[in-house]
Design an enzyme around this catalytic site. Structure first.
Site, PDB file in Angstrom:
ATOM      1  N   THR A 151       0.850  -1.187   0.000  1.00 40.47           N
ATOM      2  CA  THR A 151       0.000   0.000   0.000  1.00 40.47           C
ATOM      3  C   THR A 151       0.890   1.244   0.000  1.00 40.47           C
ATOM      4  O   THR A 151       2.000   1.196   0.498  1.00 40.47           O
ATOM      5  CB  THR A 151      -0.830  -0.049   1.301  1.00 40.47           C
ATOM      6  OG1 THR A 151      -1.750  -1.113   1.189  1.00 40.47           O
ATOM      7  CG2 THR A 151      -1.554   1.236   1.592  1.00 40.47           C
ATOM      8  N   ARG A 179     -13.479  -7.856  -0.412  1.00 44.96           N
ATOM      9  CA  ARG A 179     -12.781  -7.634   0.860  1.00 44.96           C
ATOM     10  C   ARG A 179     -12.207  -6.211   0.903  1.00 44.96           C
ATOM     11  O   ARG A 179     -11.614  -5.727  -0.056  1.00 44.96           O
ATOM     12  CB  ARG A 179     -11.660  -8.659   0.995  1.00 44.96           C
ATOM     13  CG  ARG A 179     -10.764  -8.479   2.225  1.00 44.96           C
ATOM     14  CD  ARG A 179      -9.505  -7.735   1.885  1.00 44.96           C
ATOM     15  NE  ARG A 179      -8.628  -7.585   3.035  1.00 44.96           N
ATOM     16  CZ  ARG A 179      -7.596  -6.746   3.058  1.00 44.96           C
ATOM     17  NH1 ARG A 179      -7.328  -5.990   2.023  1.00 44.96           N
ATOM     18  NH2 ARG A 179      -6.845  -6.658   4.126  1.00 44.96           N
ATOM     19  N   VAL A 180     -12.425  -5.537   2.017  1.00 41.47           N
ATOM     20  CA  VAL A 180     -11.865  -4.196   2.212  1.00 41.47           C
ATOM     21  C   VAL A 180     -11.011  -4.226   3.473  1.00 41.47           C
ATOM     22  O   VAL A 180     -11.455  -4.725   4.508  1.00 41.47           O
ATOM     23  CB  VAL A 180     -12.983  -3.138   2.357  1.00 41.47           C
ATOM     24  CG1 VAL A 180     -12.403  -1.777   2.711  1.00 41.47           C
ATOM     25  CG2 VAL A 180     -13.794  -3.059   1.057  1.00 41.47           C
ATOM     26  N   GLY A 203       0.096  -2.664   5.953  1.00 46.26           N
ATOM     27  CA  GLY A 203       0.316  -3.906   6.687  1.00 46.26           C
ATOM     28  C   GLY A 203      -0.893  -4.818   6.613  1.00 46.26           C
ATOM     29  O   GLY A 203      -1.731  -4.683   5.722  1.00 46.26           O
TER      30      GLY A 203
HETATM   31  N1  ASP Z   1      -3.213  -2.702   4.469  1.00 48.55           N
HETATM   32  C1  ASP Z   1      -3.564  -3.136   3.147  1.00 48.55           C
HETATM   33  C2  ASP Z   1      -4.807  -3.952   3.188  1.00 48.55           C
HETATM   34  O1  ASP Z   1      -4.967  -4.736   4.087  1.00 48.55           O
HETATM   35  C3  ASP Z   1      -2.515  -3.957   2.503  1.00 48.55           C
HETATM   36  C4  ASP Z   1      -1.169  -3.347   2.461  1.00 48.55           C
HETATM   37  O2  ASP Z   1      -0.781  -2.565   3.306  1.00 48.55           O
HETATM   38  O3  ASP Z   1      -0.477  -3.674   1.505  1.00 48.55           O
HETATM   39  O4  ASP Z   1      -5.601  -3.851   2.281  1.00 48.55           O
END
Ligand code: ASP
Length: 292
Positions: A151, A179-180, A203
């Site tokens: 992200t 999914r969110v 994360g």
């Molecule tokens: N936090 C993001 C999610 O769970 C994933 C990520 O940080 O890459 O969608």
């Protein structure tokens, strides 16, 4: 402590970065920070700077957001993004959107409307009506193959003392359609309040959501500078055996960075150290900052 005139920090995700991808992560974050810093140097707003920086990261296929978004279990790309104005506490967020080239632009367009979060088809329609450019076939799952999370996010403080935070993601690879994660949820993947500061996280989205990790850092920043406040992420992540990374700026302009992942792609600049500094681990940035 005197407030810094302006500050900007971006991240490209808490994860493990393969050696051959380190340069792309550093230079991608540096380009994004430079785009935002350019706005802040000229006296522009933290909101514009954060949006611009995240747009640059979304356009860079190195990162799992926008162009580089990973695919879910149905082979589809669904993206989440959010932006928050620390002056007004306005929030714009979109979740599970497809066919939007820059989800952060759709989120920013929502800032002036009553809803704080639109999902799926409603968000896509809103983006189209706002005249935002639809994603073309160039959206590709190039981030696949890198283990972990990537992200992207930005926190900025402008000359007027306003803070903004923005986060954008392609989510988790192979996850259930619909999914969110934490990224578009206030107090989880982002938050900003001029009186306190701002945060953007990356994360394990479920663990970040279950522990309200962004809100914990904000609460800690009410009593401690950002570099101490960010350490509150470690205990809850250890408890859930999860990974996370956070960037923060407090109301004085101090930067805080913490992650328990192997790497965390980062870049920052400020009126005190205007040259962009990039890194793939928090310790590198600490060394750089102590040299300026
Ligand atoms: N936090 C993001 C999610 O769970 C994933 C990520 O940080 O890459 O969608």
């Amino acid at each position: 402590m005197d407030r810094l005139q302006w500050v900007i920090v971006v991240h490209g995700g808490a994860k493990t970065i393969a050696p051959d991808k380190a340069v792309a992560h550093r230079s991608g974050c540096a380009r994004a920070v430079e785009a935002g810093a350019e706005i802040l140097r000229r006296g522009g707003s933290a909101l514009d700077a954060a949006r611009r920086a995240v747009c640059v990261l979304e356009d860079d296929p190195t990162f799992n957001a926008g162009r580089g978004s990973v695919r879910n279990a149905a082979g589809e790309i669904e993206m989440d993004a959010a932006i928050m104005d620390g002056e007004t506490l306005a929030i714009g967020a979109v979740a599970a959107v497809r066919h939007v080239a820059n989800p952060i632009e759709a989120a920013a367009a929502l800032l002036d409307t009553p809803p704080i979060l639109l999902v799926g088809k409603g968000a896509e329609r809103f983006a189209r009506d706002a005249g935002l450019c639809p994603a073309g076939p160039e959206i590709v799952s190039v981030a696949a193959g890198d283990p972990g999370h990537d992200t992207v996010g930005c926190v900025a403080l402008d000359r007027a003392g306003h803070v903004a935070a923005a986060t954008s993601t392609g989510g988790l690879e192979g996850t259930l359609p619909g999914r969110v994660g934490d990224s578009p949820l206030p107090g989880c993947g982002f938050y900003a309040d001029d009186a306190i500061g701002g945060v953007s996280l990356s994360g394990d989205g479920e663990a970040i959501g279950r522990t309200l990790l962004g809100a914990r850092v904000m609460r800690a920043m009410e009593r401690e500078p950002a570099d101490e406040a960010v350490t509150v992420i470690f205990a809850p992540m250890e408890r859930l055996a999860a990974e996370a990374g956070v960037i923060a700026i407090d109301a004085t302009g101090q930067i805080g960075i913490a992650h328990n992942s192997d790497h965390f792609a980062l870049a920052c600049a400020s009126s005190a150290f205007p040259e962009v500094v990039s890194a793939i681990h928090q310790n590198e940035l600490r060394e750089e900052k102590s040299n300026v």
